[in-house]
Design an enzyme around this catalytic site. Structure first.
Site, mmCIF file in Angstrom:
data_model
loop_
_atom_site.group_PDB
_atom_site.id
_atom_site.type_symbol
_atom_site.label_atom_id
_atom_site.label_comp_id
_atom_site.label_asym_id
_atom_site.label_seq_id
_atom_site.Cartn_x
_atom_site.Cartn_y
_atom_site.Cartn_z
ATOM 1 N N ARG A 43 1.046 -0.589 0.147
ATOM 2 C CA ARG A 43 0.318 0.328 0.300
ATOM 3 C C ARG A 43 0.681 1.101 0.155
ATOM 4 O O ARG A 43 2.266 1.392 0.643
ATOM 5 C CB ARG A 43 -0.661 0.250 1.363
ATOM 6 C CG ARG A 43 -1.634 1.273 1.660
ATOM 7 C CD ARG A 43 -3.324 1.725 2.423
ATOM 8 N NE ARG A 43 -4.170 0.530 1.959
ATOM 9 C CZ ARG A 43 -4.648 1.009 2.822
ATOM 10 N NH1 ARG A 43 -5.499 1.767 3.263
ATOM 11 N NH2 ARG A 43 -5.609 -0.257 2.066
ATOM 12 N N HIS A 86 -7.375 0.675 -6.243
ATOM 13 C CA HIS A 86 -8.252 -0.365 -4.866
ATOM 14 C C HIS A 86 -8.760 -2.062 -5.640
ATOM 15 O O HIS A 86 -9.319 -1.800 -5.080
ATOM 16 C CB HIS A 86 -8.422 0.947 -4.296
ATOM 17 C CG HIS A 86 -8.323 0.305 -3.319
ATOM 18 N ND1 HIS A 86 -7.593 -0.411 -2.572
ATOM 19 C CD2 HIS A 86 -8.457 0.776 -1.023
ATOM 20 C CE1 HIS A 86 -7.884 -0.975 -1.380
ATOM 21 N NE2 HIS A 86 -8.776 -0.004 -0.291
ATOM 22 N N GLN A 144 -10.283 -3.468 -3.289
ATOM 23 C CA GLN A 144 -11.964 -3.306 -2.325
ATOM 24 C C GLN A 144 -12.588 -3.854 -3.048
ATOM 25 O O GLN A 144 -13.440 -4.097 -2.973
ATOM 26 C CB GLN A 144 -11.854 -1.638 -2.101
ATOM 27 C CG GLN A 144 -12.730 -1.421 -1.391
ATOM 28 C CD GLN A 144 -13.040 -1.475 -0.243
ATOM 29 O OE1 GLN A 144 -12.022 -1.587 0.708
ATOM 30 N NE2 GLN A 144 -14.022 -1.946 0.318
ATOM 31 N N ASP A 165 -17.413 7.183 -1.974
ATOM 32 C CA ASP A 165 -15.767 7.468 -0.897
ATOM 33 C C ASP A 165 -15.632 8.875 -0.245
ATOM 34 O O ASP A 165 -15.804 9.573 -0.697
ATOM 35 C CB ASP A 165 -14.137 6.803 -2.295
ATOM 36 C CG ASP A 165 -12.907 6.570 -1.713
ATOM 37 O OD1 ASP A 165 -13.515 7.385 0.327
ATOM 38 O OD2 ASP A 165 -12.022 6.050 -1.451
ATOM 39 N N CYS A 186 -16.380 1.820 0.763
ATOM 40 C CA CYS A 186 -15.045 1.364 1.109
ATOM 41 C C CYS A 186 -14.963 1.555 2.021
ATOM 42 O O CYS A 186 -13.476 0.842 3.172
ATOM 43 C CB CYS A 186 -14.006 1.222 0.154
ATOM 44 S SG CYS A 186 -13.038 3.210 -0.097
ATOM 45 N N ARG A 226 -13.778 -8.061 3.280
ATOM 46 C CA ARG A 226 -12.158 -7.927 2.099
ATOM 47 C C ARG A 226 -11.574 -9.449 3.096
ATOM 48 O O ARG A 226 -10.116 -9.367 2.354
ATOM 49 C CB ARG A 226 -11.690 -6.523 2.600
ATOM 50 C CG ARG A 226 -12.574 -5.886 2.819
ATOM 51 C CD ARG A 226 -11.572 -4.722 1.520
ATOM 52 N NE ARG A 226 -10.329 -4.667 1.107
ATOM 53 C CZ ARG A 226 -10.191 -4.011 1.313
ATOM 54 N NH1 ARG A 226 -9.877 -2.834 1.931
ATOM 55 N NH2 ARG A 226 -8.294 -4.138 1.162
HETATM 56 N N1 CP Z 1 -12.035 0.323 2.643
HETATM 57 C C1 CP Z 1 -10.164 0.393 2.943
HETATM 58 O O1 CP Z 1 -8.942 -0.377 2.375
HETATM 59 O O2 CP Z 1 -9.781 0.491 4.107
HETATM 60 P P1 CP Z 1 -7.918 0.370 5.138
HETATM 61 O O3 CP Z 1 -7.560 1.817 4.440
HETATM 62 O O4 CP Z 1 -8.344 0.674 6.258
HETATM 63 O O5 CP Z 1 -7.488 -0.448 5.271
#
Ligand code: CP
Length: 258
Positions: A58, A85, A88, A173, A213, A241
């Site tokens: 990430r 992403h 997700q 989002d 998300c 997830r």
């Molecule tokens: N939706 C998501 O990726 O959550 P986090 O940022 O908590 O990993």
């Protein structure tokens, strides 16, 4: 698991997926690794490949994930970049299928910022065959709009109502993603007409689902009451997830024949 940005869901779901699958996961933050002191991504990819069965990253620039993938000899999973992403979307698609069946031919509305999640919805529209109607403020359109084939049903406007009319799924989002915190106040003024409210959702189909998300900012991109409606599936979406990533890791590490 290389985390250059914060996470709750992605970190806990990947770590839990590995542990419940009989493996282990190692959390690496920039504070703890030589990556944080400037060791090249390519060198890190070669080293981690000799020690791990898969790498999840990430980070900010999508190029970092691509460089890792180029020099790694084990699978590299995008756990979120500024551009995409995809993990997700695995959970979002699973959640839609569980609640409403096949998403092919349905209408999805994306309302808000044309961010990494929006780009991944554009990719998913191509992969799963749903119609996608995107509404963002002018100047905040997703970068992925430029790469769409004419066969894909993706519409763009600056009108949230137009996007949501007859939608089977409405998604939003945060208005300022990680790394854009200094823009939050300006974006608040520009985006307030793009809040997913109960009034906006009433334009959608009666069997609409709502997804986000998370984390959500109640009263900004989503009206607080929307998150708690029966047609909001954000908690199932978050929980999935774990299940989606278990499947992804099994496919990547053990192989699809497992
Ligand atoms: N939706 C998501 O990726 O959550 P986090 O940022 O908590 O990993």
């Amino acid at each position: 698991m290389i985390f250059d940005k914060s996470s709750t869901r992605t970190r806990v779901s990947f770590e839990t997926a590995m542990v419940e699958g009989g493996g282990a996961a190692i959390f690496l933050s920039p504070r703890d690794t030589q990556l944080g002191r400037g060791e090249p991504i390519a060198d890190s990819a070669r080293v981690l490949s000799r020690m791990c069965d898969a790498i999840m990253v990430r980070t900010f620039s999508h190029e970092v994930a691509e460089t890792l993938a180029k020099y790694s000899t084990v699978p590299v999973v995008n756990g979120l970049t500024d551009s995409f992403h995809p993990c997700q979307l695995l959970a979002d698609m699973q959640t839609y299928f569980e609640h409403r069946g096949d998403i092919k031919g349905r209408k999805v509305a994306w309302v808000g910022d044309g961010n990494n999640m929006c780009n991944s919805y554009i990719n998913a529209a191509q992969q799963f065959g749903f119609a996608l109607s995107i509404a963002t403020p002018p100047g905040y359109e997703p970068s992925g709009l430029g790469n769409i084939s004419s066969a894909v049903d993706v519409e763009y406007s600056n009108d949230p109502k137009r996007a949501v009319v007859n939608a089977n799924l409405v998604v939003t989002d945060v208005w300022a993603s990680m790394g854009q915190e200094d823009e939050a106040e300006r974006r608040h003024d520009l985006f307030h007409q793009f809040q997913v409210s109960e009034a906006l959702l009433s334009e959608a189909r009666s069997d609409v689902l709502f997804m986000h998300c998370l984390p959500a900012h109640r009263g900004q991109e989503v009206e607080a009451a929307v998150l708690d409606r029966p047609d909001s599936v954000v908690w199932d979406e978050a929980g999935n997830r774990l299940h989606a990533q278990k499947a992804l890791l099994e496919m990547l590490i053990v192989g699809s024949a497992a």
